[in-house]
Design a protein around this motif. Structure first.
Motif, PDB file in Angstrom:
ATOM      1  N   UNK A   1       3.521 -11.202 -22.162  1.00 51.87           N
ATOM      2  CA  UNK A   1       2.076 -11.160 -21.924  1.00 51.87           C
ATOM      3  C   UNK A   1       1.310 -12.009 -22.925  1.00 51.87           C
ATOM      4  N   UNK A   2       1.736 -11.975 -24.186  1.00 51.26           N
ATOM      5  CA  UNK A   2       1.100 -12.815 -25.211  1.00 51.26           C
ATOM      6  C   UNK A   2       1.316 -14.297 -24.914  1.00 51.26           C
ATOM      7  N   UNK A   3       2.503 -14.626 -24.435  1.00 54.13           N
ATOM      8  CA  UNK A   3       2.768 -16.016 -24.049  1.00 54.13           C
ATOM      9  C   UNK A   3       1.845 -16.427 -22.906  1.00 54.13           C
ATOM     10  N   UNK A   4       1.671 -15.539 -21.936  1.00 53.05           N
ATOM     11  CA  UNK A   4       0.767 -15.837 -20.814  1.00 53.05           C
ATOM     12  C   UNK A   4      -0.659 -16.068 -21.323  1.00 53.05           C
ATOM     13  N   UNK A   5      -1.086 -15.291 -22.318  1.00 55.47           N
ATOM     14  CA  UNK A   5      -2.419 -15.482 -22.902  1.00 55.47           C
ATOM     15  C   UNK A   5      -2.557 -16.861 -23.523  1.00 55.47           C
ATOM     16  N   UNK A   6      -1.521 -17.317 -24.214  1.00 53.41           N
ATOM     17  CA  UNK A   6      -1.554 -18.652 -24.831  1.00 53.41           C
ATOM     18  C   UNK A   6      -1.640 -19.722 -23.749  1.00 53.41           C
ATOM     19  N   UNK A   7      -0.843 -19.592 -22.701  1.00 54.43           N
ATOM     20  CA  UNK A   7      -0.870 -20.563 -21.606  1.00 54.43           C
ATOM     21  C   UNK A   7      -2.269 -20.606 -20.982  1.00 54.43           C
ATOM     22  N   UNK A   8      -2.865 -19.450 -20.756  1.00 48.02           N
ATOM     23  CA  UNK A   8      -4.217 -19.417 -20.193  1.00 48.02           C
ATOM     24  C   UNK A   8      -5.235 -20.046 -21.135  1.00 48.02           C
ATOM     25  N   UNK A   9      -5.099 -19.806 -22.435  1.00 47.73           N
ATOM     26  CA  UNK A   9      -6.034 -20.379 -23.406  1.00 47.73           C
ATOM     27  C   UNK A   9      -5.928 -21.911 -23.440  1.00 47.73           C
TER      28      UNK A   9
ATOM     29  N   UNK B   1      -3.352 -28.242 -20.524  1.00 51.17           N
ATOM     30  CA  UNK B   1      -2.255 -28.386 -19.567  1.00 51.17           C
ATOM     31  C   UNK B   1      -2.718 -29.142 -18.323  1.00 51.17           C
ATOM     32  N   UNK B   2      -3.939 -28.884 -17.908  1.00 50.98           N
ATOM     33  CA  UNK B   2      -4.487 -29.596 -16.753  1.00 50.98           C
ATOM     34  C   UNK B   2      -4.569 -31.097 -17.032  1.00 50.98           C
ATOM     35  N   UNK B   3      -5.031 -31.453 -18.232  1.00 53.74           N
ATOM     36  CA  UNK B   3      -5.109 -32.857 -18.617  1.00 53.74           C
ATOM     37  C   UNK B   3      -3.737 -33.504 -18.680  1.00 53.74           C
ATOM     38  N   UNK B   4      -2.760 -32.787 -19.212  1.00 52.14           N
ATOM     39  CA  UNK B   4      -1.396 -33.322 -19.272  1.00 52.14           C
ATOM     40  C   UNK B   4      -0.823 -33.515 -17.869  1.00 52.14           C
ATOM     41  N   UNK B   5      -1.061 -32.547 -16.995  1.00 53.59           N
ATOM     42  CA  UNK B   5      -0.566 -32.668 -15.624  1.00 53.59           C
ATOM     43  C   UNK B   5      -1.214 -33.858 -14.923  1.00 53.59           C
ATOM     44  N   UNK B   6      -2.499 -34.056 -15.163  1.00 50.42           N
ATOM     45  CA  UNK B   6      -3.194 -35.192 -14.554  1.00 50.42           C
ATOM     46  C   UNK B   6      -2.616 -36.513 -15.060  1.00 50.42           C
ATOM     47  N   UNK B   7      -2.332 -36.587 -16.357  1.00 47.25           N
ATOM     48  CA  UNK B   7      -1.744 -37.807 -16.925  1.00 47.25           C
ATOM     49  C   UNK B   7      -0.338 -38.040 -16.383  1.00 47.25           C
ATOM     50  N   UNK B   8       0.377 -36.963 -16.128  1.00 51.59           N
ATOM     51  CA  UNK B   8       1.748 -37.070 -15.628  1.00 51.59           C
ATOM     52  C   UNK B   8       1.782 -37.666 -14.220  1.00 51.59           C
ATOM     53  N   UNK B   9       0.891 -37.204 -13.365  1.00 47.05           N
ATOM     54  CA  UNK B   9       0.976 -37.612 -11.960  1.00 47.05           C
ATOM     55  C   UNK B   9      -0.110 -38.586 -11.527  1.00 47.05           C
ATOM     56  N   UNK B  10      -1.061 -38.874 -12.411  1.00 48.90           N
ATOM     57  CA  UNK B  10      -2.084 -39.855 -12.075  1.00 48.90           C
ATOM     58  C   UNK B  10      -3.156 -39.343 -11.130  1.00 48.90           C
ATOM     59  N   UNK B  11      -3.493 -38.071 -11.235  1.00 50.51           N
ATOM     60  CA  UNK B  11      -4.526 -37.478 -10.390  1.00 50.51           C
ATOM     61  C   UNK B  11      -5.668 -36.975 -11.269  1.00 50.51           C
ATOM     62  N   UNK B  12      -6.868 -36.856 -10.701  1.00 49.31           N
ATOM     63  CA  UNK B  12      -7.981 -36.307 -11.482  1.00 49.31           C
ATOM     64  C   UNK B  12      -7.714 -34.846 -11.851  1.00 49.31           C
ATOM     65  N   UNK B  13      -8.234 -34.421 -12.987  1.00 51.44           N
ATOM     66  CA  UNK B  13      -8.023 -33.035 -13.412  1.00 51.44           C
ATOM     67  C   UNK B  13      -8.573 -32.039 -12.411  1.00 51.44           C
ATOM     68  N   UNK B  14      -9.605 -32.403 -11.673  1.00 51.30           N
ATOM     69  CA  UNK B  14     -10.164 -31.463 -10.693  1.00 51.30           C
ATOM     70  C   UNK B  14      -9.180 -31.169  -9.554  1.00 51.30           C
ATOM     71  N   UNK B  15      -8.151 -32.017  -9.431  1.00 56.00           N
ATOM     72  CA  UNK B  15      -7.135 -31.766  -8.410  1.00 56.00           C
ATOM     73  C   UNK B  15      -6.281 -30.545  -8.756  1.00 56.00           C
ATOM     74  N   UNK B  16      -6.296 -30.171 -10.023  1.00 55.99           N
ATOM     75  CA  UNK B  16      -5.527 -29.024 -10.473  1.00 55.99           C
ATOM     76  C   UNK B  16      -6.492 -27.858 -10.614  1.00 55.99           C
ATOM     77  N   UNK B  17      -6.794 -27.218  -9.519  1.00 55.35           N
ATOM     78  CA  UNK B  17      -7.789 -26.155  -9.469  1.00 55.35           C
ATOM     79  C   UNK B  17      -7.391 -25.003 -10.377  1.00 55.35           C
TER      80      UNK B  17
END
Length: 103
Positions: free
Chosen positions: A70-78, A83-99
């Motif tokens: 649960x504490x790990x999940x809290x860190x991921x949420x924080x 993470x959204x920015x990293x995912x966008x950089x990985x796949x070349x999509x705007x961050x808003x694509x990762x709702x």
């Protein structure tokens, strides 16, 4: 510039036996970082570390494991925006694509 390292048993390894490759940003076709590649040696190290940690993880019992996960999940949420920015950089999509997932 994106950069990664291999993380095994509470330590970052800045290099891996598999070398490294350039990450190509799909939106521009340009290299935007490097990816460290682990190989057989890093796999061996990770397996040894996991086997060493397993008895402790088992000994703390299901209630404490649930608490720690649960504490790990809290860190991921924080870190959601990062993470959204990293995912966008990985796949070349705007961050808003990762709702954002709302509870």
């Amino acid at each position: 510039m994106l950069k990664n390292e291999i993380f095994i048993e509470n330590a970052f390894l800045p290099a891996g036996s598999g070398g490294e490759i350039g990450h190509i940003y799909p939106a521009t076709g340009e290299i935007n970082g490097t990816v460290v590649l682990g190989g057989a040696e890093e796999i061996r190290q990770a397996v040894v570390a996991a086997k060493r940690a397993a008895p402790l993880w088992e000994s703390i019992g299901p209630t404490e494991r649930r608490t720690r996960i649960g504490k790990l999940a809290d860190v991921v949420e924080a870190w959601e925006e990062k993470f959204r920015g990293l995912a966008a950089a990985e796949v070349g999509m705007p961050t808003r694509s990762f709702a954002a997932r709302h509870k």
